[in-house]
Enzyme design. Sequence first.
Site, PDB file in Angstrom:
ATOM      1  N   LYS A 157       0.751  -1.150   0.002  1.00 56.71           N
ATOM      2  CA  LYS A 157      -0.039  -0.020   0.013  1.00 56.71           C
ATOM      3  C   LYS A 157       0.812   1.386  -0.125  1.00 56.71           C
ATOM      4  CE  LYS A 157      -1.627   2.813   3.183  1.00 56.71           C
ATOM      5  NZ  LYS A 157      -1.710   4.021   2.438  1.00 56.71           N
TER       6      LYS A 157
ATOM      7  N   GLU B 295      10.388   0.861  10.576  1.00 51.61           N
ATOM      8  CA  GLU B 295      11.238   2.179  10.370  1.00 51.61           C
ATOM      9  C   GLU B 295      10.535   3.236  10.517  1.00 51.61           C
ATOM     10  OE1 GLU B 295      12.736   5.178   8.746  1.00 51.61           O
ATOM     11  OE2 GLU B 295      12.937   4.034   6.560  1.00 51.61           O
TER      12      GLU B 295
END
Length: 478
Positions: A184, A258
């Site tokens: 996505k 992250e």
Amino acid sequence: MIMAFEYAPAPESRAVVDIAPSYGLFIDGEFREASDGKVFKTVSPSTEEVLSEVAQASAEDVDAAVKAARKAFEKWSALPGAERAKYLFRIARIIQERSRELAVLETLDNGKPIKETRDADLPLVAAHFFYYAGWADKLDHAGFGANPRPLGVAGQVIPWNFPLLMLAWKIAPALAAGNTVVLKPAETTPLSALFFADICRQAGLPKGVVNILTGDGSTGAALVAHDGIDKVAFTGSTGVGKQIARTVAGTDKKLTLELGGKGANIVFDDAPIDQAVEGIVNGIFFNQGQVCCAGSRLLVQESIQDELLDALKRRMSTLRVGDPLDKNTDVGAINSAEQLARITALADSGEAEGAERWAPACELPGAGYWFAPTLFTNVTQAHRIAREEIFGPVLSVLTFRTPAEAVAKANNSQYGLSAGIWTEKGSRMLAVASKLRAGVVWANTFNKFDPTSPFGGFKESGFGREGGRHGLEAYLDV
């Protein structure tokens, strides 16, 4: 008196990119409308013009994409590594062939300067696919034991600051390891991922191996929570990362996060000033400061503060802000009105809390989302601008007297993603770097990336590593 030459406009042509008026979801090798017919618009941050209309994936669409990826996994994972490598090499070559088109597209949809997308983003995107193509038939020799196996279906959610590069960081190692993918892209930058879907078809990638779902946060949440996902990889804000960690907790899903950063760029008194200034500018104004590992906190040794700041202000005064498609532009547009409002609010808080604000004189375009490169001095560690991730072209300057104080101030952060050290002494570089709680430490440079080098953070900057041999481990059952 020496007369400075004016820069003539040097626009990159938009003609190399053919953007369709609307795009569907890429599921099982085909584009299709969203199950409920919902769409949203993506706009160019530099002009606010509507570029295209894009499908909004529903939970039903997420389920269809995951099932397509699960079905494709059986054959894809059974392929010999050398066969998977052929597809990755082919994708890498097509990216190189279409790099000019993709660079212009990324600049239009994201707002960053064309010279960055052309000279940094696209070469790195291709390099990541080339690099992991080389690993696909060598997984037994990667140091993770004999016969490492793929995990299955990877659900990947990427941010808007490096749309195509973050896609490469996620998809390349996943495919090399034998996994299939449902990705996505960010709501504000969906176009390059949709063009990548076309590249997958052009490369003859088997149907269902890569699926692209456009949508907002609800689409990402449905993907992360889906029972058919074996691995979740997310790059984005710390707040959303915490939500994802809570969703995945108690399941068998592997997770890589992250997240945000508040990188310290430390300049010692023996540093080469001109070189350091270029590194500081690159560290905070590259991609308008919309970089998770940006050097947004400048820690400068007290004895050279005045000299360094004078040189830095002179350099900031030469930065060219404006049309990101102009090859002369240094600082482009902020990605969205929402992000511009956040940057503005945090910068205003810096002034309200007593920091001294400075920005070079520059004329900002009338349309689009813009913020002038900004510098704050008289900053303390209590200021919000020294603690919170601004994600914009705003630099906070603090001072130190000793290496121990520099380390203490650099580590006094909830984040731990990146840091920079500027000094002539190799021994000081190593001594200070070993004490910094940051996943990546650059010495006499900043924002240097390579597909062979792992990247990731500590503390609220996330966990796990992407890139290099370490990036394979996150997609293998070891």
